[in-house]
Scaffold this active site. Sequence first.
Site, PDB file in Angstrom:
ATOM      1  N   ASP A   1     -12.423  -9.076   4.441  1.00 39.63           N
ATOM      2  CA  ASP A   1     -13.746  -9.006   3.793  1.00 39.63           C
ATOM      3  C   ASP A   1     -14.360 -10.403   3.694  1.00 39.63           C
ATOM      4  O   ASP A   1     -15.563 -10.578   3.894  1.00 39.63           O
ATOM      5  CB  ASP A   1     -13.643  -8.404   2.378  1.00 39.63           C
ATOM      6  CG  ASP A   1     -13.943  -6.893   2.361  1.00 39.63           C
ATOM      7  OD1 ASP A   1     -13.654  -6.219   3.360  1.00 39.63           O
ATOM      8  OD2 ASP A   1     -14.474  -6.411   1.335  1.00 39.63           O
TER       9      ASP A   1
ATOM     10  N   LYS B   1       3.033 -15.437   1.616  1.00 44.31           N
ATOM     11  CA  LYS B   1       3.189 -16.085   0.308  1.00 44.31           C
ATOM     12  C   LYS B   1       4.677 -16.387   0.175  1.00 44.31           C
ATOM     13  O   LYS B   1       5.354 -15.947  -0.771  1.00 44.31           O
ATOM     14  CB  LYS B   1       2.656 -15.136  -0.799  1.00 44.31           C
ATOM     15  CG  LYS B   1       2.562 -15.758  -2.173  1.00 44.31           C
ATOM     16  CD  LYS B   1       1.387 -16.706  -2.348  1.00 44.31           C
ATOM     17  CE  LYS B   1       1.471 -17.392  -3.697  1.00 44.31           C
ATOM     18  NZ  LYS B   1       0.440 -18.421  -3.909  1.00 44.31           N
TER      19      LYS B   1
ATOM     20  N   TYR C   1       0.820  -1.214   0.000  1.00 44.28           N
ATOM     21  CA  TYR C   1       0.000   0.000   0.000  1.00 44.28           C
ATOM     22  C   TYR C   1       0.851   1.260   0.000  1.00 44.28           C
ATOM     23  O   TYR C   1       0.429   2.304  -0.478  1.00 44.28           O
ATOM     24  CB  TYR C   1      -0.899   0.037   1.244  1.00 44.28           C
ATOM     25  CG  TYR C   1      -2.229  -0.639   1.086  1.00 44.28           C
ATOM     26  CD1 TYR C   1      -2.324  -1.955   0.641  1.00 44.28           C
ATOM     27  CD2 TYR C   1      -3.412   0.028   1.404  1.00 44.28           C
ATOM     28  CE1 TYR C   1      -3.551  -2.571   0.523  1.00 44.28           C
ATOM     29  CE2 TYR C   1      -4.641  -0.589   1.290  1.00 44.28           C
ATOM     30  CZ  TYR C   1      -4.703  -1.884   0.852  1.00 44.28           C
ATOM     31  OH  TYR C   1      -5.919  -2.494   0.737  1.00 44.28           O
TER      32      TYR C   1
ATOM     33  N   ASP D   1      -6.483  -6.993   3.997  1.00 41.78           N
ATOM     34  CA  ASP D   1      -7.641  -6.308   3.413  1.00 41.78           C
ATOM     35  C   ASP D   1      -8.581  -7.337   2.796  1.00 41.78           C
ATOM     36  O   ASP D   1      -9.793  -7.329   3.045  1.00 41.78           O
ATOM     37  CB  ASP D   1      -7.150  -5.314   2.350  1.00 41.78           C
ATOM     38  CG  ASP D   1      -8.294  -4.572   1.689  1.00 41.78           C
ATOM     39  OD1 ASP D   1      -9.215  -4.143   2.403  1.00 41.78           O
ATOM     40  OD2 ASP D   1      -8.270  -4.423   0.448  1.00 41.78           O
TER      41      ASP D   1
ATOM     42  N   ASP E   1      -3.293 -18.076  -0.374  1.00 43.14           N
ATOM     43  CA  ASP E   1      -4.335 -18.686  -1.214  1.00 43.14           C
ATOM     44  C   ASP E   1      -5.043 -19.806  -0.444  1.00 43.14           C
ATOM     45  O   ASP E   1      -6.265 -19.918  -0.444  1.00 43.14           O
ATOM     46  CB  ASP E   1      -3.768 -19.169  -2.566  1.00 43.14           C
ATOM     47  CG  ASP E   1      -2.455 -19.927  -2.440  1.00 43.14           C
ATOM     48  OD1 ASP E   1      -1.889 -19.998  -1.331  1.00 43.14           O
ATOM     49  OD2 ASP E   1      -1.984 -20.464  -3.465  1.00 43.14           O
TER      50      ASP E   1
HETATM   51  C1  IPM Z   1     -10.772   2.139   1.229  1.00 39.44           C
HETATM   52  C2  IPM Z   1      -9.496   1.356   1.280  1.00 39.44           C
HETATM   53  C3  IPM Z   1      -8.323   2.292   1.184  1.00 39.44           C
HETATM   54  C4  IPM Z   1      -9.396   0.468   2.532  1.00 39.44           C
HETATM   55  C5  IPM Z   1      -8.151  -0.423   2.450  1.00 39.44           C
HETATM   56  O1  IPM Z   1      -7.844  -0.974   1.384  1.00 39.44           O
HETATM   57  O2  IPM Z   1      -7.479  -0.561   3.460  1.00 39.44           O
HETATM   58  C6  IPM Z   1     -10.580  -0.436   2.800  1.00 39.44           C
HETATM   59  O3  IPM Z   1     -10.769  -1.393   1.822  1.00 39.44           O
HETATM   60  C7  IPM Z   1     -10.448  -1.087   4.156  1.00 39.44           C
HETATM   61  O4  IPM Z   1     -10.516  -2.318   4.223  1.00 39.44           O
HETATM   62  O5  IPM Z   1     -10.319  -0.364   5.156  1.00 39.44           O
HETATM   63 MG    MG Z   2     -11.094  -3.399   2.600  1.00 40.23          MG
END
Ligand code: IPM
Ligand code: MG
Length: 359
Positions: free
Chosen positions: A251, A191, A141, A247, A223
Site C-alpha cells: 500500500d 524482522k 494471516y 500487505d 521498519d
Molecule cells: C482485504 C484483505 C484481506 C487483503 C489482505 O490483507 O491481503 C487486502 O488488504 C489486500 O491487500 O489484498
Molecule cells: Mg492490503
Amino acid sequence: MTHKVLLLPGDGIGPEIAAQAARLLKACQEAGLDIEVEEGLVGGSAYDVHGEPLPAETLEKAKAASAILLGAVGGPKWDKIENLAKRPEKGLLGLRKNLGLFGNLRPAMLYPQLASASSLKPELVAGLDIMIVRELTGGIYFGQPRGIEVRNGERVGFNTYIYSESEIERIGRVAFEMAQKRGKKLCSVDKANVLEVTILWREVMERLAPEYPDVELTHMYVDNAAMQLVRAPKQFDVVVTGNMFGDILSDAAAMLTGSIGMLPSASLNESGQGMYEPCHGSAPDIAGQNVANPLAMMLSVAMMLRYSLNENALAERIEAAVGSVLDDGLRTADIASEGMQTIGTDAMGDAVLAAFAKQ
Ligand SMILES: CC(C)[C@H](C(=O)O)[C@@H](O)C(=O)O
Ligand SMILES: [Mg+2]
Ligand SMILES: NC(=O)c1ccc[n+]([C@@H]2O[C@H](COP(=O)([O-])OP(=O)(O)OC[C@H]3O[C@@H](n4cnc5c(N)ncnc54)[C@H](O)[C@@H]3O)[C@@H](O)[C@H]2O)c1
C-alpha cells in the site's frame, strides 16, 4: 484452447471497475483472444445472497478457470458480522488459500505522466519500477492457533506467525527468478532482529542465493524498509516478504505511483493459474459515484494476459493504451492534477478502450 476467465466483481467500487474490465475482455475477444467469461459472487454480495462470502458454486467455478479477475470485497455493511468466517474478506482469503495462490506480485510502477500526482517529489519517483513479491497463503494471516478467549479474567486476542522452510523457499524462488528477469537485485524484508520466524526466513533466502549468482541479495528490517520506501524508493528492484509485511509495504509503494487506484496485482499458484485484482479495496467512501479509478483493474487484465494466458502482445497493448490515455491528459479524481481533465470511471473505461482499438 478456450480459456475460462471468471470475473468476480465483489463489493463497493468492485462492480464499477469490473464493468470496465469486462468491456476490455470483450475487446480482447474481438481482437482474437479465445476466452470464455463467466461471472460469480464473492464477498459481501455473496453473503447477502448465500449467507457465505465464498459460496461452493463460486469456488468450483474458480477451480475450473484458467484465471480469475476480482474487483474488491468488503464494506461497512458487513463489518458488524460477528462470525469472522462470514466476513467478505474471508471470501478473498478463502480463494487464495483454496487455490494455493502463494505468489503475489505487486508491481509499483510510475507512469511518467503521473510524476506530479505522487506524494513524493517527482525526482524521487521518476522512473520508479519496483516489484513486491508477497507470500500470500501463509504467515500470520493463516497461522494456528488464533482467536480471542478469556485468560485470567480478561479477554486476550492472539495469532500465530508461522512459516515452514518449504513455504519460504517457494516464494524465495519466485522472487529470485523475478529478479533475474529484471534488475537482478533482490531485497528480502524481515524482522530478524526480533522474530524467530523471520530468522528462519533470512536463513532460507541466504541458502537459495548461491543458486542465483547473478542476483544480488540484500536484507532489510521491515521498519527500515517502510522508511526507505518513502525516502529513496528507487533503490529497490524486487522486494520479497511475508504476507502481512507485504500487505502493508505494497500500500505504501502504491501511493508512490500517484494513487492506489493505479496498482494491479497477480496471485499465482504452482501450476500458473492466477487470480488478478487491484491492490486497493472496495473504497466504500466513493462507491456508487462513478469516480473510482478503473486503471488498476484494467491493468490487472493485462497481468492476467501476461502471466496466465501467455498473451504478451495483448498485455502490452493494454498498457500502451493506458499510457496514451494519460498522455492525453485524462485523469480520474484520485490522480487529478492542474491542467488535466478529470473524468469518471465509465469515461476512463471509454478512453482506454478507444486507445486500445488504435494500438
Ligand atoms: C482485504 C484483505 C484481506 C487483503 C489482505 O490483507 O491481503 C487486502 O488488504 C489486500 O491487500 O489484498
Ligand atoms: Mg492490503
Ligand atoms: N482486495 C480487496 O478486496 C481489498 C483490499 C483492501 C481492502 N479491502 C476492503 O475494502 C474496504 C475498505 O478498505 P480501506 O478503506 O482500508 O481501503 P481501500 O483501498 O478500499 O480505500 C482506501 C482509500 O483509497 C481510495 N481508493 C481505493 N481504490 C480507489 C480507486 N480505484 N480509485 C480511487 N480511489 C480509490 C478510497 O476511496 C479510500 O479513500 C474494507 O472492507 C477492506 O477490508 C478489500
